[in-house]
Design an enzyme around this catalytic site. Sequence first.
Site, PDB file in Angstrom:
ATOM      1  CB  THR A  95       7.393  52.071 -76.906  1.00 11.51           C
ATOM      2  OG1 THR A  95       7.343  52.676 -78.191  1.00 11.51           O
ATOM      3  CG2 THR A  95       7.479  53.145 -75.851  1.00 11.51           C
ATOM      4  NE  ARG A 150       3.278  46.167 -76.318  1.00 12.02           N
ATOM      5  CZ  ARG A 150       2.846  47.218 -75.668  1.00 12.02           C
ATOM      6  NH1 ARG A 150       2.046  48.061 -76.259  1.00 12.02           N
ATOM      7  NH2 ARG A 150       3.210  47.423 -74.427  1.00 12.02           N
ATOM      8  CB  SER A 203       0.081  47.291 -73.237  1.00  6.34           C
ATOM      9  OG  SER A 203      -0.360  48.378 -72.484  1.00  6.34           O
ATOM     10  CG  HIS A 204      -2.701  50.211 -75.358  1.00  2.00           C
ATOM     11  ND1 HIS A 204      -1.372  50.115 -75.026  1.00  2.00           N
ATOM     12  CD2 HIS A 204      -2.753  50.810 -76.554  1.00  2.00           C
ATOM     13  CE1 HIS A 204      -0.655  50.667 -75.983  1.00  2.00           C
ATOM     14  NE2 HIS A 204      -1.466  51.100 -76.926  1.00  2.00           N
ATOM     15  CE  LYS A 218       5.812  45.216 -70.122  1.00  3.34           C
ATOM     16  NZ  LYS A 218       5.453  46.408 -69.367  1.00  3.34           N
ATOM     17  CG  ASP A 265      -3.215  49.212 -69.846  1.00  9.12           C
ATOM     18  OD1 ASP A 265      -3.196  49.027 -68.619  1.00  9.12           O
ATOM     19  OD2 ASP A 265      -2.192  49.181 -70.552  1.00  9.12           O
ATOM     20  CG  ASP A 267      -0.066  46.021 -69.399  1.00  6.56           C
ATOM     21  OD1 ASP A 267      -0.865  46.917 -69.757  1.00  6.56           O
ATOM     22  OD2 ASP A 267       1.163  46.193 -69.338  1.00  6.56           O
ATOM     23  CG  ASP A 281       1.034  49.382 -68.032  1.00  9.72           C
ATOM     24  OD1 ASP A 281      -0.036  49.472 -68.662  1.00  9.72           O
ATOM     25  OD2 ASP A 281       2.131  49.141 -68.584  1.00  9.72           O
ATOM     26  NE  ARG A 282      -1.098  52.532 -72.134  1.00  7.18           N
ATOM     27  CZ  ARG A 282      -1.007  53.087 -73.327  1.00  7.18           C
ATOM     28  NH1 ARG A 282      -2.002  53.811 -73.777  1.00  7.18           N
ATOM     29  NH2 ARG A 282       0.066  52.923 -74.068  1.00  7.18           N
ATOM     30  CB  THR A 288       7.726  58.126 -75.659  1.00  8.57           C
ATOM     31  OG1 THR A 288       7.279  59.464 -75.848  1.00  8.57           O
ATOM     32  CG2 THR A 288       6.531  57.196 -75.546  1.00  8.57           C
ATOM     33  CD  GLU A 311       5.350  57.023 -70.848  1.00  8.08           C
ATOM     34  OE1 GLU A 311       5.978  57.275 -71.884  1.00  8.08           O
ATOM     35  OE2 GLU A 311       4.975  55.889 -70.560  1.00  8.08           O
ATOM     36  CD  GLU A 312       0.843  60.826 -74.669  1.00 12.14           C
ATOM     37  OE1 GLU A 312      -0.372  60.919 -74.887  1.00 12.14           O
ATOM     38  OE2 GLU A 312       1.534  59.859 -75.051  1.00 12.14           O
ATOM     39  CB  SER A 313       0.322  57.126 -73.328  1.00 15.54           C
ATOM     40  OG  SER A 313       1.437  56.800 -72.523  1.00 15.54           O
ATOM     41  CE  LYS A 349       1.936  52.832 -69.232  1.00 15.84           C
ATOM     42  NZ  LYS A 349       2.908  52.196 -70.089  1.00 15.84           N
ATOM     43  NE  ARG A 377       1.611  56.892 -79.828  1.00 17.50           N
ATOM     44  CZ  ARG A 377       0.612  56.023 -79.999  1.00 17.50           C
ATOM     45  NH1 ARG A 377      -0.548  56.438 -80.493  1.00 17.50           N
ATOM     46  NH2 ARG A 377       0.773  54.748 -79.698  1.00 17.50           N
TER      47      ARG A 377
HETATM   48  C1  VG1 Z   1       2.825  54.021 -76.087  1.00 19.82           C
HETATM   49  C2  VG1 Z   1       2.771  55.297 -75.281  1.00 19.82           C
HETATM   50  C3  VG1 Z   1       3.908  55.340 -74.281  1.00 19.82           C
HETATM   51  C4  VG1 Z   1       3.865  54.081 -73.406  1.00 19.82           C
HETATM   52  C5  VG1 Z   1       3.882  52.852 -74.284  1.00 19.82           C
HETATM   53  C6  VG1 Z   1       3.765  51.573 -73.484  1.00 19.82           C
HETATM   54  O1  VG1 Z   1       4.008  54.000 -76.864  1.00 19.82           O
HETATM   55  O2  VG1 Z   1       2.807  56.422 -76.117  1.00 19.82           O
HETATM   56  O3  VG1 Z   1       3.802  56.506 -73.512  1.00 19.82           O
HETATM   57  O4  VG1 Z   1       4.961  54.061 -72.532  1.00 19.82           O
HETATM   58  O5  VG1 Z   1       2.811  52.903 -75.222  1.00 19.82           O
HETATM   59  O6  VG1 Z   1       2.625  51.579 -72.699  1.00 19.82           O
HETATM   60  P1  VG1 Z   1       4.060  54.417 -78.408  1.00 19.82           P
HETATM   61  O7  VG1 Z   1       5.484  54.161 -78.817  1.00 19.82           O
HETATM   62  O8  VG1 Z   1       3.052  53.607 -79.114  1.00 19.82           O
HETATM   63  O9  VG1 Z   1       3.714  55.878 -78.455  1.00 19.82           O
HETATM   64  V1  VG1 Z   1       1.764  50.155 -72.493  1.00 19.82           V
HETATM   65  O10 VG1 Z   1       0.589  50.444 -71.323  1.00 19.82           O
HETATM   66  O11 VG1 Z   1       1.285  49.905 -74.079  1.00 19.82           O
HETATM   67  O12 VG1 Z   1       2.879  49.037 -71.993  1.00 19.82           O
HETATM   68 CO    CO Z   2      -0.203  48.788 -70.511  1.00 25.07          CO
END
Ligand code: VG1
Ligand code: CO
Length: 550
Positions: free
Chosen positions: A25, A29, A120-121, A133, A284, A286, A288-289, A351, A370-372, A383, A503
Amino acid sequence: MNTESTSLRTRTVACTPYADQRMGTAGLRRKVAVLRQPHYLESFIQAVLDTLSLRQGASLVIGGDGRFFNDVAIQTIIRMAAAAGATHLIVGRDGLLSTPAASNLIRTRRADGGFLLTASHNPGGPSGDFGVKFNMPTGGQAPEQVTDAVFEATKRIHAYHLADLPLLDLARTGVQRHGQLTVEIVDPVDAYQQLMEKLFDFERIAHWIRSGHRVVFDGMHGITGPYAQRILGEALGVSPEGLMHTRPLPDFGGLHPDPNPVDCRHLVDLCALPTAPDLAAASDGDGDRNMILGPAFMLSPGDSVAMLLANARLAPGYRYGVPGVARSMPTSRAVDRVAAQLGIPCFETPTGWRYFCNLLEANRIGLCGEESFGTGSSHTREKDGLWAVLFWMNVLAAREISLPALAASHWREHGRHYYQRHDYEIPDAARGAALMEELRRTAPQLVGRRAGDACISWADDFCYRDPVDGSESAHQGVRVVLDDDSRIVFRLSGTGTAGATLRVYLERYEPDPARHALDTTAVLAALGREAASLARITAHAGPAAPTMIV
Ligand code: VG1
Ligand code: CO
């Protein structure tokens, strides 16, 4: 230091391709142990550089969230970028840049792209995850066509190239020259702070803080700490006690920098106390959340983008409104209602932030989410966690209202979308894939089937057609909508590094204000059971309860 303007010598190293370097996504990773295999990182980076065929003299932005392996990977990437013809590298001091700040630098410095080193997280440290990325000259993540081409290239990599460079000292800002290569070490916060000062009413926010409103921000030992200290602390006057875990650490100090009510339980608990701050927030790894809380209140991310849209004009950078909005498909449809009221389009994308970028670039949208726990706008192409916190501070300061009161009045006007995501960890990835495959196949036959008190009115396998370039992205999740307008969405995560994560996104609309203060888990419990039975989770993956509810 060599200051002559001569070509750098390069070295070529032979390698054999790895078969598993498809990006998910948001970038590639992997477990640190996987990425540290001989030539693994180098093969992937070379595939990216070959796919992009950088112009001679290109400039690139490079930085990461400071997690374990950041310091090693960045030196390798610098050498490889230089060997590929880049002559100007803009690198965050100590190798640090938050994801939105890196995106901003790519744009403002008109760079040819950037490498962002982050998972990220995902957990950090030697036994945790690492990731890379690649972002385009627009500042946005490489689109699907590019990531597909990179994957094809990874299968053909037989050599990579490194410029002969000493180990670079990234600790001091300033310009270093090595042959024809210029390495510019920049303060990670400066340009980002300038951007925030243009978008938000800093004076008003500072006044709001001075007049006694309390803010707590948790950097989770990820990248946002230094940004929060400078912007929230020094510029806006948030007290030092309000700024937690602000030092970026390679293992995030053992914390899991995922801003959600489970991993940030301490903030939820803090907000439950009579002494709760007016606003609590976390970001988070990095940066962005964002997670936003208030007294006895947690803001759902889908509500956040809806409420920010409804109040956007209160922030100077958005005083003329926005041309349109977008949300990822599984995100709650709360924002759709506000967009309809404002008479602006609302786009539904797959997503992943990269799907917003064409719409942002074409100025079709100005706000998206996004919901996340991800929210952002046209100010950058990622983001942005701290941006969301500042936006909320600006809105609360301008309206002189508490967060829970603002939410209650928003729901009275638009109705409330109860929303929850249930994650199921499935250790065997093949079983997760088989479950989704069955759902995709059977989705059309679900129509008419009873689910609790309601009937399924439609179901499909979401396929997105980008309104800007016409490209199609299929299999982006199965949507099931009931005749009471409840919705269930199923998809597999694309950011994990082991097994599969299913999910399940649950949403139920409630127009009646008398029913706006109910417990979300209770409201969605029956729908969650229906979802588990529709997807035959137990049959596919064994006895199952969600491993995570957010
Ligand atoms: C998750 C989230 C998605 C977000 C992505 C990257 O992806 O659901 O909304 O854009 O992480 O965010 P997935 O495929 O695991 O559902 V980040 O802050 O991890 O760069
Ligand atoms: Co992130």
